[in-house]
Design a protein around this motif. Structure first.
Motif, PDB file in Angstrom:
ATOM      1  N   UNK A  11       0.852  -1.199   0.000  1.00  0.00           N
ATOM      2  CA  UNK A  11       0.000   0.000   0.000  1.00  0.00           C
ATOM      3  C   UNK A  11       0.881   1.240   0.000  1.00  0.00           C
ATOM      4  N   UNK A  12       1.942   1.216   0.798  1.00  0.00           N
ATOM      5  CA  UNK A  12       2.917   2.313   0.804  1.00  0.00           C
ATOM      6  C   UNK A  12       3.522   2.506  -0.590  1.00  0.00           C
ATOM      7  N   UNK A  13       4.034   1.449  -1.158  1.00  0.00           N
ATOM      8  CA  UNK A  13       4.691   1.503  -2.469  1.00  0.00           C
ATOM      9  C   UNK A  13       3.761   2.084  -3.536  1.00  0.00           C
ATOM     10  N   UNK A  14       2.571   1.553  -3.619  1.00  0.00           N
ATOM     11  CA  UNK A  14       1.641   1.978  -4.664  1.00  0.00           C
ATOM     12  C   UNK A  14       1.082   3.368  -4.389  1.00  0.00           C
ATOM     13  N   UNK A  15       0.880   3.706  -3.133  1.00  0.00           N
ATOM     14  CA  UNK A  15       0.414   5.053  -2.779  1.00  0.00           C
ATOM     15  C   UNK A  15       1.463   6.097  -3.132  1.00  0.00           C
ATOM     16  N   UNK A  16       2.714   5.811  -2.838  1.00  0.00           N
ATOM     17  CA  UNK A  16       3.785   6.767  -3.154  1.00  0.00           C
ATOM     18  C   UNK A  16       3.934   6.942  -4.662  1.00  0.00           C
ATOM     19  N   UNK A  17       3.827   5.843  -5.406  1.00  0.00           N
ATOM     20  CA  UNK A  17       3.873   5.957  -6.871  1.00  0.00           C
ATOM     21  C   UNK A  17       2.775   6.888  -7.365  1.00  0.00           C
ATOM     22  N   UNK A  18       1.574   6.682  -6.879  1.00  0.00           N
ATOM     23  CA  UNK A  18       0.422   7.475  -7.311  1.00  0.00           C
ATOM     24  C   UNK A  18       0.564   8.939  -6.885  1.00  0.00           C
ATOM     25  N   UNK A  19       1.050   9.161  -5.666  1.00  0.00           N
ATOM     26  CA  UNK A  19       1.215  10.525  -5.163  1.00  0.00           C
ATOM     27  C   UNK A  19       2.193  11.313  -6.036  1.00  0.00           C
ATOM     28  N   UNK A  20       3.308  10.704  -6.373  1.00  0.00           N
ATOM     29  CA  UNK A  20       4.287  11.390  -7.220  1.00  0.00           C
ATOM     30  C   UNK A  20       3.692  11.650  -8.600  1.00  0.00           C
ATOM     31  N   UNK A  21       2.959  10.677  -9.133  1.00  0.00           N
ATOM     32  CA  UNK A  21       2.314  10.865 -10.433  1.00  0.00           C
ATOM     33  C   UNK A  21       1.340  12.045 -10.381  1.00  0.00           C
ATOM     34  N   UNK A  22       0.424  12.003  -9.426  1.00  0.00           N
ATOM     35  CA  UNK A  22      -0.631  13.016  -9.348  1.00  0.00           C
ATOM     36  C   UNK A  22      -0.088  14.400  -9.013  1.00  0.00           C
ATOM     37  N   UNK A  23       0.817  14.472  -8.053  1.00  0.00           N
ATOM     38  CA  UNK A  23       1.258  15.764  -7.542  1.00  0.00           C
ATOM     39  C   UNK A  23       2.421  16.375  -8.316  1.00  0.00           C
ATOM     40  N   UNK A  24       3.257  15.553  -8.902  1.00  0.00           N
ATOM     41  CA  UNK A  24       4.484  16.069  -9.512  1.00  0.00           C
ATOM     42  C   UNK A  24       4.578  15.854 -11.024  1.00  0.00           C
ATOM     43  N   UNK A  25       4.139  14.701 -11.483  1.00  0.00           N
ATOM     44  CA  UNK A  25       4.313  14.369 -12.902  1.00  0.00           C
ATOM     45  C   UNK A  25       3.221  14.990 -13.760  1.00  0.00           C
ATOM     46  N   UNK A  26       1.995  14.892 -13.311  1.00  0.00           N
ATOM     47  CA  UNK A  26       0.875  15.413 -14.099  1.00  0.00           C
ATOM     48  C   UNK A  26       1.037  16.881 -14.478  1.00  0.00           C
ATOM     49  N   UNK A  27       1.526  17.745 -13.574  1.00  0.00           N
ATOM     50  CA  UNK A  27       1.662  19.158 -13.944  1.00  0.00           C
ATOM     51  C   UNK A  27       2.795  19.472 -14.928  1.00  0.00           C
ATOM     52  N   UNK A  28       3.696  18.531 -15.183  1.00  0.00           N
ATOM     53  CA  UNK A  28       4.816  18.810 -16.086  1.00  0.00           C
ATOM     54  C   UNK A  28       4.333  19.060 -17.509  1.00  0.00           C
TER      55      UNK A  28
END
Length: 161
Positions: A11-28
């Motif tokens: 849950x940690x691993x997949x949550x962190x992946x999603x958090x970075x995607x949503x918060x950091x990657x999407x706005x690029x």
């Protein structure tokens, strides 16, 4: 560690992946997302594709299905295609983990060069690999000017107890 412990850790691993995607990657911008970098696997896109490719490879082996060829970042036309594929990989991982039992953790489920690995070692390796590549990804995102979050496990625990 037991099966519930591994489910929690994933849950940690997949949550962190999603958090970075949503918060950091999407706005690029597209240019930032694909900007070639002489570091690790290259661009932000290439790092992400590598991360999901490796997760898929290991869990395909654990699920005893055909091991996919390593993914080529150029085969993904946009972030929507990457996200759709990543969602599929994550779903397969969660399905496998939902069926994980304590008595399975000492099995040797793989063939070939990985035949001597014990299941708990594989499960730990995949999360550790993800942490390593998220750290590399966070460095790239920081270089691009993104405000990057911590991925410390303890903060996940604080938020999920």
């Amino acid at each position: 560690m037991n099966a519930d412990g591994f489910r929690h850790f994933y849950d940690y691993h997949l949550t962190e992946n999603r958090k970075i995607w949503d918060d950091c990657v999407t706005p690029l911008s597209r240019e930032q997302f694909t900007q070639d970098v002489d570091y690790s696997h290259g661009s932000v896109r290439d790092q992400i594709v590598h991360l999901m490719s490796v997760d898929d490879t290991w869990f395909s082996g654990l699920r005893a299905v055909e091991i996919p060829k390593p993914l080529n970042p150029a085969d993904f036309g946009d972030r929507k295609a990457i996200r759709a594929h990543w969602d599929s990989v994550e779903r397969h991982m969660r399905e496998y983990l939902a069926e994980l039992r304590d008595d399975m953790l000492f099995d040797k489920p793989l063939d070939g060069e990985d035949k001597d690995l014990i299941l708990w070692q594989v499960l730990l390796h995949v999360v550790n690999h993800g942490t390593d590549h998220r750290a590399q990804l966070l460095r790239l995102l920081s270089d691009l000017g993104a405000k990057t979050p911590s991925q410390d496990y303890v903060f996940f625990v604080y938020d999920n107890v």
